[in-house]
Design a protein around this motif. Structure first.
Motif, short mmCIF file in Angstrom:
data_model
loop_
_atom_site.label_atom_id
_atom_site.label_comp_id
_atom_site.label_asym_id
_atom_site.label_seq_id
_atom_site.Cartn_x
_atom_site.Cartn_y
_atom_site.Cartn_z
N ARG A 1 -11.17 9.33 5.92
CA ARG A 1 -11.88 8.36 5.09
C ARG A 1 -11.58 8.60 3.62
NH1 ARG A 1 -18.38 7.39 5.04
NH2 ARG A 1 -18.34 9.57 4.41
N LYS A 2 -11.54 9.87 3.21
CA LYS A 2 -11.21 10.18 1.81
C LYS A 2 -9.77 9.82 1.48
CE LYS A 2 -14.70 13.67 1.07
NZ LYS A 2 -15.01 15.06 0.80
N SER A 3 -8.86 10.05 2.42
CA SER A 3 -7.47 9.67 2.15
C SER A 3 -7.32 8.15 2.12
CB SER A 3 -6.51 10.33 3.13
OG SER A 3 -6.70 9.89 4.44
N LEU A 4 -8.14 7.44 2.86
CA LEU A 4 -8.16 5.98 2.80
C LEU A 4 -8.57 5.52 1.40
CD1 LEU A 4 -8.14 3.12 4.14
CD2 LEU A 4 -10.52 3.55 4.73
N LEU A 5 -9.57 6.18 0.82
CA LEU A 5 -9.99 5.84 -0.55
C LEU A 5 -8.86 6.12 -1.54
CD1 LEU A 5 -13.63 7.30 -0.52
CD2 LEU A 5 -12.95 4.90 -0.28
N SER A 6 -8.15 7.21 -1.34
CA SER A 6 -7.01 7.53 -2.21
C SER A 6 -5.90 6.49 -2.06
CB SER A 6 -6.46 8.92 -1.90
OG SER A 6 -7.40 9.91 -2.25
N HIS B 1 -1.14 6.00 3.55
CA HIS B 1 -1.37 5.33 4.82
C HIS B 1 -0.98 6.27 5.96
CE1 HIS B 1 -0.06 2.98 8.33
NE2 HIS B 1 -1.16 2.29 8.07
N THR B 2 0.17 6.91 5.82
CA THR B 2 0.65 7.84 6.84
C THR B 2 -0.31 9.01 7.01
OG1 THR B 2 2.94 7.24 6.38
CG2 THR B 2 2.59 9.34 7.51
N LEU B 3 -0.77 9.58 5.90
CA LEU B 3 -1.71 10.70 5.98
C LEU B 3 -3.00 10.28 6.67
CD1 LEU B 3 -2.45 13.64 5.27
CD2 LEU B 3 -3.37 12.76 3.10
N THR B 4 -3.52 9.12 6.31
CA THR B 4 -4.74 8.61 6.94
C THR B 4 -4.52 8.41 8.43
OG1 THR B 4 -5.33 7.52 4.86
CG2 THR B 4 -6.52 6.82 6.84
N SER B 5 -3.41 7.80 8.79
CA SER B 5 -3.10 7.58 10.21
C SER B 5 -2.97 8.89 10.97
CB SER B 5 -1.80 6.79 10.34
OG SER B 5 -1.95 5.50 9.83
N GLN B 6 -2.34 9.89 10.35
CA GLN B 6 -2.20 11.19 11.00
C GLN B 6 -3.55 11.83 11.27
OE1 GLN B 6 0.31 13.29 8.25
NE2 GLN B 6 2.20 12.65 9.26
N LYS B 7 -4.43 11.78 10.27
CA LYS B 7 -5.76 12.38 10.44
C LYS B 7 -6.52 11.68 11.56
CE LYS B 7 -5.47 15.23 6.94
NZ LYS B 7 -4.97 16.55 7.23
N MET C 1 0.85 -1.18 0.00
CA MET C 1 0.00 0.00 0.00
C MET C 1 0.89 1.22 0.00
SD MET C 1 -2.99 1.13 2.61
CE MET C 1 -4.24 0.42 1.60
N SER C 2 0.42 2.27 -0.60
CA SER C 2 1.18 3.51 -0.66
C SER C 2 1.38 4.04 0.75
CB SER C 2 0.43 4.54 -1.51
OG SER C 2 1.09 5.77 -1.47
N TYR D 1 -9.61 -1.29 10.40
CA TYR D 1 -9.73 -1.57 8.97
C TYR D 1 -8.45 -1.15 8.24
CZ TYR D 1 -11.20 -1.57 4.14
OH TYR D 1 -11.25 -1.82 2.79
N LEU D 2 -7.93 0.02 8.55
CA LEU D 2 -6.71 0.51 7.92
C LEU D 2 -5.53 -0.42 8.21
CD1 LEU D 2 -5.19 2.75 6.35
CD2 LEU D 2 -4.89 3.93 8.55
N THR D 3 -5.42 -0.89 9.44
CA THR D 3 -4.35 -1.81 9.81
C THR D 3 -4.46 -3.11 9.02
OG1 THR D 3 -4.21 -0.86 12.02
CG2 THR D 3 -3.31 -3.07 11.74
N THR D 4 -5.67 -3.67 8.95
CA THR D 4 -5.89 -4.91 8.21
C THR D 4 -5.57 -4.72 6.73
OG1 THR D 4 -7.61 -5.56 9.76
CG2 THR D 4 -7.62 -6.67 7.62
N LEU D 5 -6.02 -3.62 6.19
CA LEU D 5 -5.78 -3.31 4.78
C LEU D 5 -4.29 -3.18 4.51
CD1 LEU D 5 -7.31 -2.53 2.12
CD2 LEU D 5 -7.03 -0.16 2.86
N THR D 6 -3.59 -2.49 5.37
CA THR D 6 -2.16 -2.30 5.21
C THR D 6 -1.41 -3.62 5.29
OG1 THR D 6 -2.35 -0.10 6.18
CG2 THR D 6 -0.16 -1.05 6.10
#
Length: 158
Positions: free
Chosen positions: A47-52, A6-12, A1-2, A147-152
């Motif tokens: 959520r939008k950065s997750l989609l990106s 991932h970092t931006l999503t985690s920061q938000k 994953m990019s 969800y982000l962790t699983t996806l990553t």
């Protein structure tokens, strides 16, 4: 994953979590409301950065999908992520569903409360809107983080 997305999503999500904690300790209602609304907005942006991030994984480098429907248009409705997110979105009480409700609520002016007098007391069910409590938002945020962790983890294996 990019990793950038991932970092931006985690920061938000971290910032939203921080604002939730502040809202719970706020000395006055105005500060609590401001920090809670800020946490909601950051979570929606996450959520939008997750989609990106998902779009990036599928080699859509410049795509910035604003919705699940746009992501489905980019990578297809059969992609594992869109299938899973679609199921989550239609599940009552899910983090995605809760964020959809909050997004709708945030975009409308607050409803006016009627004054109650003895002449106009009538029992009616009113739409109270989504649960905007700090606890409810924290639960949705935690589910989104899982969800982000699983996806990553899934994409890091590839």
């Amino acid at each position: 994953m990019s990793s950038d997305w991932h970092t931006l999503t985690s920061q938000k999500l971290f910032l939203a979590e921080t604002l939730i904690k502040i809202s719970q300790q706020a000395p006055d209602r105005g500060t609590g409301e401001a920090t809670l609304q800020g946490a909601i907005e950051l979570t929606l942006r996450a959520r939008k950065s997750l989609l990106s991030a998902i779009a990036q994984h599928y080699q859509h480098k410049s795509a910035r999908p604003e919705s699940l429907e746009e992501l489905q248009g980019l990578i297809g409705k059969e992609a594992p992520e869109t299938v899973q997110l679609e199921a989550i979105a239609h599940q009552t009480g899910s983090w995605w569903n809760h964020l959809d409700q909050l997004e709708t609520s945030q975009g409308k002016p607050p409803s006016k409360k009627k004054t109650i007098t003895e002449d106009n007391i009538i029992a009616v069910a009113i739409d109270t809107g989504p649960d905007r409590s700090a606890t409810s938002l924290a639960n949705s945020l935690a589910a989104m983080k899982r969800y982000l962790t699983t996806l990553t983890e899934r994409h890091d294996e590839w």
